[in-house]
Design a protein around this motif. Sequence first.
Motif, short mmCIF file in Angstrom:
data_model
loop_
_atom_site.label_atom_id
_atom_site.label_comp_id
_atom_site.label_asym_id
_atom_site.label_seq_id
_atom_site.Cartn_x
_atom_site.Cartn_y
_atom_site.Cartn_z
N TRP A 1 74.77 51.02 42.38
CA TRP A 1 73.84 52.07 42.80
C TRP A 1 72.49 51.88 42.14
N ASP A 2 71.44 52.02 42.92
CA ASP A 2 70.11 52.22 42.36
C ASP A 2 70.06 53.69 41.99
N VAL A 3 70.15 53.98 40.71
CA VAL A 3 70.24 55.37 40.27
C VAL A 3 68.87 56.03 40.33
N VAL A 4 67.89 55.43 39.69
CA VAL A 4 66.51 55.95 39.74
C VAL A 4 65.64 54.88 40.34
N ASN A 5 64.78 55.29 41.27
CA ASN A 5 63.91 54.38 42.01
C ASN A 5 62.45 54.71 41.75
N GLU A 6 61.70 53.71 41.33
CA GLU A 6 60.23 53.80 41.24
C GLU A 6 59.72 54.95 40.38
N ALA A 7 60.22 55.05 39.17
CA ALA A 7 59.76 56.12 38.26
C ALA A 7 58.47 55.77 37.55
N ILE A 8 58.08 54.50 37.57
CA ILE A 8 56.88 54.06 36.87
C ILE A 8 55.69 54.08 37.83
N VAL B 1 81.30 51.56 38.50
CA VAL B 1 80.28 50.94 39.34
C VAL B 1 79.04 50.55 38.52
N PRO B 2 78.42 49.39 38.82
CA PRO B 2 77.17 49.04 38.17
C PRO B 2 76.05 50.04 38.54
N LEU B 3 75.23 50.37 37.54
CA LEU B 3 74.14 51.33 37.72
C LEU B 3 72.82 50.66 37.36
N LEU B 4 71.85 50.74 38.29
CA LEU B 4 70.59 50.04 38.10
C LEU B 4 69.39 50.97 38.12
N TYR B 5 68.36 50.58 37.36
CA TYR B 5 67.03 51.14 37.54
C TYR B 5 66.34 50.20 38.52
N ASN B 6 65.64 50.74 39.51
CA ASN B 6 65.02 49.92 40.55
C ASN B 6 63.53 50.24 40.66
N ASP B 7 62.70 49.19 40.78
CA ASP B 7 61.26 49.39 40.93
C ASP B 7 60.64 48.12 41.51
N TYR B 8 59.38 48.22 41.84
CA TYR B 8 58.65 47.07 42.36
C TYR B 8 57.53 46.71 41.38
N SER B 9 57.08 45.47 41.43
CA SER B 9 55.97 44.96 40.62
C SER B 9 56.20 45.11 39.12
N ILE B 10 57.46 45.03 38.69
CA ILE B 10 57.74 45.12 37.26
C ILE B 10 58.02 43.75 36.64
N GLU B 11 57.78 42.71 37.42
CA GLU B 11 58.04 41.37 36.89
C GLU B 11 56.88 40.81 36.07
N SER B 12 55.72 41.47 36.11
CA SER B 12 54.58 41.00 35.31
C SER B 12 53.55 42.13 35.18
N GLY B 13 52.61 41.92 34.29
CA GLY B 13 51.49 42.86 34.14
C GLY B 13 51.84 44.15 33.41
N ALA B 14 50.97 45.12 33.57
CA ALA B 14 51.12 46.40 32.86
C ALA B 14 52.40 47.12 33.25
N LYS B 15 52.76 47.07 34.51
CA LYS B 15 53.97 47.76 34.96
C LYS B 15 55.21 47.11 34.34
N HIS B 16 55.15 45.80 34.11
CA HIS B 16 56.24 45.11 33.41
C HIS B 16 56.38 45.66 32.00
N GLN B 17 55.28 45.78 31.30
CA GLN B 17 55.31 46.31 29.93
C GLN B 17 55.86 47.74 29.91
N SER B 18 55.43 48.55 30.87
CA SER B 18 55.93 49.92 30.96
C SER B 18 57.43 49.93 31.21
N SER B 19 57.90 49.02 32.07
CA SER B 19 59.33 48.98 32.38
C SER B 19 60.14 48.60 31.14
#
Length: 168
Positions: A78-85, A124-142
């Motif tokens: 499950w993607d438990v929380v999506n795009e919180a950043i 069940v596996p539980l995931l945090y899900n987001d986009y653009s967290i692989e680099s940059g400022a959003k990566h650091q926030s993640s």
Amino acid sequence: MKPGPVHPQERSWNWTQADGLVQFGRDSGINVFGHCLVWHAQTNPWFFENACRDVLLGRLRHHIHTLVGRYQGRMSGWDVVNEAINDGEGVAGENLRQSSWLKIVGADYLTQAFRFAREADPEVPLLYNDYSIESGAKHQSSLLLLRRLLDDGAPITGVGIQGHWSLP
């Protein structure tokens, strides 16, 4: 399985598409992954109406227990929380979106969501899900967010990184 379509009213559920998807996966030998339990978008306004922290957490717990419980043992995760950043460069810290979840419950809504999901399905596996967290400022926030969640005991087992691609 987003909150809006599957849980349109507080006492109303729409299982048609979700049940069909899960059954199609089972019939076809395809793993099904649930997306998503908590999101700032596509969550119906009734969740937040006249809600203080305790009321909103109660609604969230009921939502997660009902949805995850219905498909217990049949999901790959499950993607438990999506795009919180929040989007944006040059912002320090976790940079959480100023969502109704954050405004009413506080930053621990994420931890609570993961705990509720684990209560509903211990395996069940539980995931945090987001986009653009692989680099940059959003990566650091993640990284900061995920570290805090783990330190707070959130049962996260993975991270989903969205890809939004298009063809020319």
